[in-house]
Design a protein around this motif. Sequence first.
Motif, short mmCIF file in Angstrom:
data_model
loop_
_atom_site.label_atom_id
_atom_site.label_comp_id
_atom_site.label_asym_id
_atom_site.label_seq_id
_atom_site.Cartn_x
_atom_site.Cartn_y
_atom_site.Cartn_z
N SER A 115 -1.29 -0.28 -9.09
CA SER A 115 -0.28 -1.09 -8.76
C SER A 115 0.99 -0.74 -8.67
O SER A 115 1.79 -1.05 -7.69
CB SER A 115 -0.12 -2.38 -9.66
N GLU B 253 2.24 2.29 -7.41
CA GLU B 253 2.27 2.88 -6.16
C GLU B 253 2.25 2.16 -5.04
O GLU B 253 2.82 2.21 -4.02
CB GLU B 253 0.90 3.82 -6.02
N ALA B 254 1.45 0.88 -5.11
CA ALA B 254 1.51 0.04 -3.97
C ALA B 254 2.81 -0.80 -4.01
O ALA B 254 3.07 -1.26 -2.68
CB ALA B 254 0.32 -1.09 -4.39
N VAL B 255 3.36 -1.09 -5.03
CA VAL B 255 4.66 -1.76 -4.70
C VAL B 255 5.85 -0.99 -4.55
O VAL B 255 6.99 -1.42 -4.12
CB VAL B 255 4.91 -2.80 -5.99
#
Lengths: 229, 249
Positions: free
Chosen positions: B219, B221-223
């Motif tokens: 999560s 890395e994604a945000v």
Amino acid sequence: MNLFTAIFHSTLGKKYLMAITGLLLIFFVIGHMIGNLQIFLGPESINAYGAFLKSKPALLWGARLGLLATVAVHIWSAITLSAKNRAARPVTYKVNRSVAASYASRTMIWSGLIVLAFIIYHLLHFTVGAVNPELLALRDEAGRHDIYLMVIQGFSHPLVSGFYLLSMALLCSHLSHGTSSLFQSLGFRSGQQKIWANRLALLLAWGIFLGNSSIPLAILMGFGKEALK
Amino acid sequence: MNLTLHVWRQENATDSGEFVTYLAKDVSPDMSFLEMLDVVNEDLLEKGADPIAFDSDCREGICGTCSLVINGSAHGGQKATTACQLHMRSFSDGETITIEPWRARPFPVIRDLVVDRGSFDRIIQAGGYVSASTGGAPDANTIPVSKPNSDKAMDAAQCIGCGACVAACKNASAMLFVSAKVSHMSLLPQGQVEREQRVLDMVSQMDQEGFGACTVTGSCEAVCPKEISLDFIARMNREYGRALIKSCS
């Protein structure tokens, strides 16, 4: 810094423990599955395999105690880390959206705890014989414990087989995330390694699921029916 | 466009806080998210009400000060974008938007949407520095750095310390932030003097602050508005092990 403190008290150290014990348990699960798949070779093969293991009590008990210690460390790190993780967010979000996180990754503690309950049942079922004591009393013509018949009798109950299948699905959900993550925790999952770790995790999770499930499924579909007569 | 906002309002650190609903009228799709809040605040001030407190500084996506969880996503869910660079055209007319502060024990709310990120400063103080010789400025390129290492170090150095990784992680873990700082300096020759002590001290401070552990959900890395890779967490895990082995031998 004291090595013991660093490993047992830091989050990174506990993740090392989780990864190493997880890896050992993966090896056990693979070995256990290969051993059990001998059921498809007939009674002679699997009963001889069981008798061989029983004939080496020191080795058998060494392995059992080793496994118990491994499981204990794995669970201890999981529970202490999980408690720390929960404490890190005392006020939760009103809108909860999990970004990028897979279902398996978000439910590791639950898949793990249910698999633990399964392991306890599994031991009571086929090792201690507390569920059906008559299963352990079965003897084949050579006087050995008749594992072949025990497994076939044990799995001819659809409810029991259903619980095994469900547990295998959860174990493999656990493995699909755990196998890849253990490389991350040990520090070997950058760039190309990540792709291989994910492939290995997928292969292992499906391999274990299909391999282990094939036994109760085959028995439910009539494999070994003649032995019950 | 007209929007309904559910905003977290909290008087001070000890107040229990609650969600308050506001209507944002005539919002231009060209406004940034923070400009939209500015307009709502002007309206509140005219009415004699307390404006919504939120953090912002550069408003061009490089300082890491803005910190809003918008509809459950840190920085609003647009790839590689801070909340200040998120524009209202990403929303639709009539939409309801929930705005919350970063939620983590080491990030206590000071007021409304403003949190205290002093825990990040203390992690940096624990090891986020390098030893440098005094004297005149050295000539450029006197210390050779390989291109791959320089590139990786610069990727890690992009971290602006906003804390979105902590906000998005289900465990409120600061691993992405700490690993970016550890990797940035351990990859460069200038960071070698404190290489082992740095990772041990920064991880120890991270644990003391009460951040959670990494469960590799991805999560963070994604945000991350700077797209810091999960690979750096693997690198930090390796650096930590290396430092432990070295400290024993």
